[in-house]
Each structure stands twice: as C-alpha cells, then as structure tokens.
Design a protein around this motif. Sequence first.
Motif, PDB file in Angstrom:
ATOM      1  N   ALA A   1     -77.079  50.447 -78.315  1.00 59.98           N
ATOM      2  CA  ALA A   1     -77.190  49.330 -77.369  1.00 59.98           C
ATOM      3  C   ALA A   1     -78.465  48.537 -77.624  1.00 59.98           C
ATOM      4  O   ALA A   1     -79.210  48.201 -76.708  1.00 59.98           O
ATOM      5  CB  ALA A   1     -77.136  49.849 -75.931  1.00 59.98           C
ATOM      6  N   ALA A   2     -78.735  48.249 -78.904  1.00 52.41           N
ATOM      7  CA  ALA A   2     -79.936  47.473 -79.245  1.00 52.41           C
ATOM      8  C   ALA A   2     -79.787  46.045 -78.743  1.00 52.41           C
ATOM      9  O   ALA A   2     -78.699  45.467 -78.815  1.00 52.41           O
ATOM     10  CB  ALA A   2     -80.151  47.488 -80.752  1.00 52.41           C
ATOM     11  N   LYS A   3     -80.871  45.505 -78.212  1.00 52.67           N
ATOM     12  CA  LYS A   3     -80.817  44.150 -77.672  1.00 52.67           C
ATOM     13  C   LYS A   3     -81.546  43.153 -78.585  1.00 52.67           C
ATOM     14  O   LYS A   3     -81.282  41.956 -78.559  1.00 52.67           O
ATOM     15  CB  LYS A   3     -81.434  44.113 -76.268  1.00 52.67           C
ATOM     16  CG  LYS A   3     -80.487  44.682 -75.210  1.00 52.67           C
ATOM     17  CD  LYS A   3     -79.300  43.766 -75.001  1.00 52.67           C
ATOM     18  CE  LYS A   3     -78.180  44.350 -74.171  1.00 52.67           C
ATOM     19  NZ  LYS A   3     -77.494  45.529 -74.691  1.00 52.67           N
ATOM     20  N   VAL A   4     -82.489  43.676 -79.366  1.00 52.80           N
ATOM     21  CA  VAL A   4     -83.193  42.809 -80.330  1.00 52.80           C
ATOM     22  C   VAL A   4     -83.179  43.524 -81.675  1.00 52.80           C
ATOM     23  O   VAL A   4     -83.445  44.722 -81.734  1.00 52.80           O
ATOM     24  CB  VAL A   4     -84.653  42.539 -79.898  1.00 52.80           C
ATOM     25  CG1 VAL A   4     -85.352  41.631 -80.918  1.00 52.80           C
ATOM     26  CG2 VAL A   4     -84.716  41.923 -78.503  1.00 52.80           C
ATOM     27  N   ILE A   5     -82.831  42.791 -82.729  1.00 52.54           N
ATOM     28  CA  ILE A   5     -82.852  43.364 -84.068  1.00 52.54           C
ATOM     29  C   ILE A   5     -83.859  42.550 -84.883  1.00 52.54           C
ATOM     30  O   ILE A   5     -83.838  41.316 -84.862  1.00 52.54           O
ATOM     31  CB  ILE A   5     -81.459  43.339 -84.733  1.00 52.54           C
ATOM     32  CG1 ILE A   5     -80.448  44.083 -83.850  1.00 52.54           C
ATOM     33  CG2 ILE A   5     -81.495  43.993 -86.114  1.00 52.54           C
ATOM     34  CD1 ILE A   5     -79.522  43.215 -83.097  1.00 52.54           C
ATOM     35  N   VAL A   6     -84.749  43.266 -85.581  1.00 50.53           N
ATOM     36  CA  VAL A   6     -85.805  42.586 -86.349  1.00 50.53           C
ATOM     37  C   VAL A   6     -85.632  42.873 -87.843  1.00 50.53           C
ATOM     38  O   VAL A   6     -85.446  44.025 -88.241  1.00 50.53           O
ATOM     39  CB  VAL A   6     -87.211  43.034 -85.892  1.00 50.53           C
ATOM     40  CG1 VAL A   6     -88.292  42.323 -86.699  1.00 50.53           C
ATOM     41  CG2 VAL A   6     -87.405  42.774 -84.398  1.00 50.53           C
TER      42      VAL A   6
END
Lengths: 247, 320
Positions: B87-92
């Motif tokens: 449930a990642a909300k930001v991917i870098v």
Amino acid sequence: MKILVCISKTPDTTAKITFTDNNTKFAEAGVQFIINPYDEWYALVRAIQIKEADAATQIHLINVGGADSEPIIRKALALGGDEAIRVNAISQDSFYIASQIAEVAKQNNYDLIFTGKETIDYNGSSIGGMLAELLELPYVSLATKFDVNGTTATINREIDGGEEVNEVQLPLVVSCQKGVAEQRIPNMKGIMGARTKPLKVVEPVAVDALTSVVSFELPPPKAGVKLIPADNPEELVRLLHEEAKVF
Amino acid sequence: MSVLIFLDQSEGHIKKNSFEAASYGAKVAELLNTTAEGIVFGKVNDDLAALGAYGLKKIHTITNEAVNELDSQVFANVLAQAVGTFAAKVIVFANNVDGKSIAPRLSVKLKAGLVSGAVALPDVSNGFVVKKNVFSGKAFANVAINTEIKIISLNPNSYKINKTEDTAEVAELNIQIPEAKVKVTAVNKVAGEIPLSEAEIVVSGGRGLKGPENWNLITDLAKALGAATACSRPVADADWRPHHEHVGQTGLAIAPNLYFAIGISGAIQHLAGVNRSKVIVVINKDPEAPFFKAADYGIVGDIFEVVPKITEAVKKLKGV
Ligand SMILES: Cc1cc2nc3c(=O)[nH]c(=O)nc-3n(C[C@H](O)[C@H](O)[C@H](O)COP(=O)(O)OP(=O)(O)OC[C@H]3O[C@@H](n4cnc5c(N)ncnc54)[C@H](O)[C@@H]3O)c2cc1C
Ligand SMILES: Nc1ncnc2c1ncn2[C@@H]1O[C@H](COP(=O)(O)O)[C@@H](O)[C@H]1O
C-alpha cells in the motif's frame, strides 16, 4: 513497415526564458519555436533513413498541440514523412499527451513508435514510457543506435558509464537521442512537397491529467565571477578547497 | 501506507543516485508520518541491511535472475505488484537511465502522477507540490501531483545524502515475474572510469584544446581531482572524445558539485547541460567568453600554461 514519430514544439534553444501571469505561464512573445531537437535530428531522421532503405515504409508524424504547431509540423513534413496528425489540444501533462498519442496509435497498428529523449522545455523524458505502457508494448529508452532487420530491432541504449545492446521484436516504442541519426536540413523539393502532404486534425479524447503546474520560477542570479590572476593558479585551488569546499 | 524507493543497481552494486533517492524518500516518509522502504531488483553483492543508514526501515529484494537486466515492462509490472502489497503511497526513483525507463510506465499502470527531475522535497502544506527542473536547467516548475499515489523521480546530485548508524531489515519478496521481451545481448562499459552522471567533480574541455593530442591536460587534472571528464559538442562531433562525454542541450545534463570548463566558450546550448552545477570554474583566454557570466571562479589566460599549474597545485594540496 509503419512508423509513428512524435513531434513536439519547443522554444528555440537560445530563447530567453521568462514567465507571465504571475509566473504561471511561459512568456511566448518574441520567442521562436522549433521542432524539439531530439525529435527532429534523431527520431525523425532515423525514420526517414528506414524509409530510404525500404520504400514501402510509411511515416506518420503526430503532434498534440494547437494550430500554432502547424509551422513545425510542416517543417517536419519537409524533412520527410508521409502525413501528419495533429491532435487539437493544449497539452496539460505528460499523461494527457501520451494518452492522446496512444489513442491515435491504437487505430493504426504502427510497427515502430519513435519519440525524442526528452522535450527541452518540460524535460519529462516520460512520454515514450507512458505511451508504451498505454499500448502494452516494450520500450527502449535513450537509444543511441537503432537498426531493424525484419521484425527484430537491435538498439543501443545508454546506461551509466556506457551502453548496452538490446534486442526486441516489433512493435515497440523507442526514445531517441544523439547517435541514432545525424541532423539534416530540408531541401527545396521537400519544402515544396510538404505543402500538399496531408495534415489531419483530430479532436482529443477526454482524459484527466494527473499533474498540474502550479508556478514557475527562475534560479537566483549568480553572484558574479571571482577572477583570479593567470599567474596565480594556486590561489584558485586554495579558494576551491577553503572557500567553496568542493574538494 | 509507506514510501517505496526503487534502489537501482549496476553490476551488483547499488548506484550512488539511489542513496540520494533513499535519503530523499526517508525524508518524504517523515513528512507524511510513515516509513520508508527500499526495493532492489536482481542479485546484489552489497550489504543491504546497511541501507538502513539512509533512513530505510526495510529492504525488499527480488533476487531472481529474470530481473538482473532491465526490461521496463517487466520492472513496472513487478513494482506495481509491490506497491499494491505494501500500500505504498509515494514511490521514489533516481531520475537516471533506469528511472527514466520505468517510472513513466509505472505512472500509467497505477494512474499515479509523476514528477520527473525533482530537485527538492515535496511541499505538503497544501496538496503535494514538487519542484522540478524545466527549460533545460534555465528554470524550475512547481508541479502538483493530483492523484492518490504519487511518483517522484529525483535528479542526480540534487539531494544531500544523510547517513546514520541504523540498519534495515532485509526480506525476499515473492512476486510473479512476467517474461521479458527485451533481451540484453551486450554491455559496453568504460572500465574504471567514474560515470559522468554520478560524478561530483567534472573536468570538461572544449575546442580551445586544439586537438585530441592535448587531452592529457584534461585527464591529468581530472585524475588529480578524482573527477570524471566531459567535453563540448564540437569536440565529440570531431571524435576527439567519445560521444558519451558530450554535455549540453543535446548531450548529457549534469549537476556536479564542481564543473571545470577549460577552453569552452559557454554557448547557451552548452550551459543548458551544466548550469545546475554548484560551482563552475572557467579557464579561457578570451575575457569576453560568455561562460564567465555563468561562472563562480575564473582565470583569463592560456589553458596550456594555466591548467598544468592547477593540476600541480591540486596534487600538492592532496599531498600526492
Ligand atoms: C540546437 C543546438 C544544440 C547544441 N547542443 C550543444 C550541446 O549539447 N553541447 C555543446 O557543447 N554545444 C552544443 N551546441 C553547440 C554550441 O552552440 C557551441 O557551438 C559549442 O558549445 C562550442 O563549443 P566550444 O566552446 O568547445 O568551442 P568554441 O565556441 O570554439 O570555443 C572555444 C573557446 O576556447 C577558448 N580558447 C581557445 N584557445 C584557448 C587557449 N589556448 N587558452 C584558453 N582558451 C582558449 C576560446 O576563447 C573559446 O572561448 C549546440 C548548438 C545548437 C544550435
Ligand atoms: N505535445 C506533443 N506532441 C507529440 N509528441 C510529444 C509532445 N510532447 C512530447 N512529445 C514526444 O515525447 C518526447 C518526450 O517528451 P517529454 O516526456 O515531455 O520529455 C518528445 O521528445 C516527443 O517526441
């Protein structure tokens, strides 16, 4: 073989960059617009070379933009290419543009789709990859060499500190940069011929942009150069070490 | 909810740009009151638990040979599965050769807005706004990401690495890997050299060097400084130097801490690739050369006399 080349309109490389409307818009007044160099010099010229080697090849050009894109589309047609499609929309974000191109691509079964490495104004380097995902096709980014033999493409791709060679079956999407081809200048015959080549205008499909530009800003001005006398280079090294602390 | 950082590797080692992405991602997680986790594709020889030093709590590995080499379609597919699982909300990503290939695909797959070429932390005070480089280094845009999941790809050398003594938990991830369509048939790397895209110091030469036979002027200084070498476009076009060294509008865009421009006039198209460098030094015999306007330090003089003296002074300072 059917090739689609994605062409964008960008300010000339020497254009002065300023903004209007409370820093929300690029100030276009007095700016000369060109075909994005990567699209023109590499993507388009490579497509033309493929057609020169195989006359049965068809090249379509696509631009997502307003009527003010037509001069650069005509110039691209003068270099080569059989017909152009303009999706009549003001670009909102990379996803929006890629979605418009994908819509046209779905109707035409292209064997190859070329984009430039990046636009020199937005520097997204994104539209090729987005397009490939929308079309569920392989994507090779930052190509420095492109060859096709039958249905197999052999591509050199930039990696950190060198290149790797990729082999992929068509159809696919490739983003092109230096090395793929050499810049050309349109000749008189091309310029005359471009006037009668078809330039189709289609209306955009409804797509929501995923991002939006809130504002632009310019970098703070440089403090000015500190000059060191030519007979004292040791002083430069001292300043870099003690003042700038860069090593 | 979490922040997921794609840790790019090459030949079994995590790239420096990924340490920057990790530090950046950890800070984003802090801003959002959540944790940062890394994900590594393929077989890696580095001690991955040590990546905790960059603020990552957990490292997910996929040590399957099928993901040793890049096929953006496969990588985006696997990443999308991982994003769903955590449930990642930001991917870098690092905005490097691989990030540019994968991030746009992932953006479409997840319907997640992408800002590529980010140069600062997001402003989360009102929405989610990321500052990015536009107009080839001549300006910045503040771009709002309006989707629930957000993707940021961070420009190399634009975020300072923070290190602590912490370690991360390392766990293998079981994921379905689709078959690759892109086959890598050869890799041509310049052995032993610092990749230009990762270098902190770059020594660059232009037409003022007169010919390839004088390039020891550049390479000697680069060696003394532990720097990578670069060149202007006419130099690469004339085959004095390999094409991958060409920087500028049509070449590589770099942002080292120190850029040494030697015998380069400073045409606007050249500056477009180097103007984000933190410190610029210009050596040119023409006081009117436009490069001096963009420089921090400069010497008006003959490079054939001045540069060897600089190299000597650097060696002396470093005690070699
Ligand atoms: C669309 C477009 C894209 C371009 N993209 C790029 C790009 O990506 N990168 C790029 O570099 N260029 C690019 N160019 C070309 C650019 O405009 C310049 O022509 C180029 O950068 C000039 O290279 P230079 O400075 O090495 O050579 P020159 O302009 O010839 O400058 C040489 C300099 O060396 C100095 N010099 C000579 N002898 C000595 C000496 N003995 N001691 C000290 N100084 C000396 C001279 O005073 C001069 O300033 C592009 C051009 C266009 C139109
Ligand atoms: N408005 C547009 N119309 C058609 N093609 C575009 C447009 N914008 C970008 N492209 C293509 O996508 C490439 C990458 O653009 P970008 O992702 O914005 O850096 C460009 O080099 C073009 O080939």
